[in-house]
Enzyme design. Structure first.
Site, PDB file in Angstrom:
ATOM      1  CG  HIS A 247      -2.092  -0.900   1.118  1.00 46.48           C
ATOM      2  ND1 HIS A 247      -1.989  -2.258   1.347  1.00 46.48           N
ATOM      3  CD2 HIS A 247      -3.388  -0.670   0.796  1.00 46.48           C
ATOM      4  CE1 HIS A 247      -3.174  -2.817   1.176  1.00 46.48           C
ATOM      5  NE2 HIS A 247      -4.040  -1.877   0.845  1.00 46.48           N
TER       6      HIS A 247
ATOM      7  CE  LYS B  16      -3.896  -0.546   4.797  1.00 49.25           C
ATOM      8  NZ  LYS B  16      -5.231   0.054   5.055  1.00 49.25           N
TER       9      LYS B  16
END
Length: 263
Positions: free
Chosen positions: A152, A156
């Site tokens: 990601h 995040k």
């Protein structure tokens, strides 16, 4: 349906706002930000033609606007309390914030059922990601040796991702328990083998330029199987969000996972 968006200044929340505006049967009636500088969304150049109030307090928004559904994409720190507040006000919820414990989900489900309202929490709203999880669940019955790599963007906040945890949970339902790796393996650097769930290893990558990606890698004697899903743009999640908002009208409980409302 009258829809409010919580966390509208985040990347996902911003995309949800645009999606609600595109859908003919959805009406954007309010947005929420934890420290708003604006009183109306039309103070933002991109939305200058709109007339939608901006709130900094969730309860005030719910009591004043009385939306049919709130879509929440905030942070794990406030996701649970936000969802609880929404449901306690008798308002439907679609939640993409991750980090919920099984106990929290159970409690929120009880509130939804007591209020007879629908809610959905999903770690991933991309249909392709849901299919990846389902394929992995089926494969785990035959390939118990498996590891997950989730990748990601570097903003995040939680690791491993909700999608990775949900994938592991689903595979654990069909997979024979195997503790992955050598019985006497030693980590020369702590964490080198990743986190562990039911004997499976989960590895989290955080880099700029990424959106949301996951590989489920299976190994067996003489063969391997890799199942991968990539979200290159947050638009990939929006059809699932819109579907979930509409589906809450038909529910009187809380559903966890987009796969549970797909035909």
């Amino acid at each position: 349906m009258r829809v409010a968006v919580s966390g509208f200044k985040g990347r996902m929340g911003h995309e949800v706002v645009k999606t609600v505006l595109r859908e003919a049967d959805l009406e954007l009636v309010a947005v929420l930000d934890h420290e708003p500088k604006e009183k109306n969304i039309n103070e933002i150049v991109e939305f200058s033609s709109l007339d939608v109030p901006v709130f900094g307090n969730l309860s005030e928004m719910l009591e004043e606007i009385k939306p049919d559904c709130v879509v929440d994409f905030t942070t794990p720190k406030v996701g649970y309390s936000n969802t609880k507040t929404i449901l306690e006000h008798g308002v439907r919820a679609v939640v993409g914030t991750t980090g919920f414990t099984p106990e929290q989900i159970s409690e929120l489900r009880s509130i939804a059922e007591s209020k007879k309202i629908g809610a959905l929490i999903a770690p991933n709203f991309a249909v392709g990601a849901v299919l990846m999880m389902q394929f992995a669940q089926k494969a785990a019955k035959y390939f118990p040796n498996v590891e997950i790599i989730e990748l990601h963007h570097d903003n995040k906040l939680d690791a491993p991702s909700g999608t990775a945890v949900k994938t592991a949970e689903m595979m654990a339902e069909t997979r024979e328990f195997v503790k992955q790796g050598a019985a006497d393996e030693v980590e020369l650097i702590e964490g080198a083998r990743g986190s562990e769930y039911e004997g499976m290893r989960i590895h989290s990558v955080r880099l700029p330029g990424l959106v949301a990606h996951q590989e489920v890698i299976f190994g067996a004697e003489g063969q391997g199987l890799t199942i991968r899903h990539d979200s290159y743009d947050r638009i990939s999640f929006m059809s699932g969000v819109a579907l979930s908002v509409r589906k809450t009208k038909e529910l009187e409980t809380l559903i966890y996972g987009l796969e549970n409302i797909l035909d």
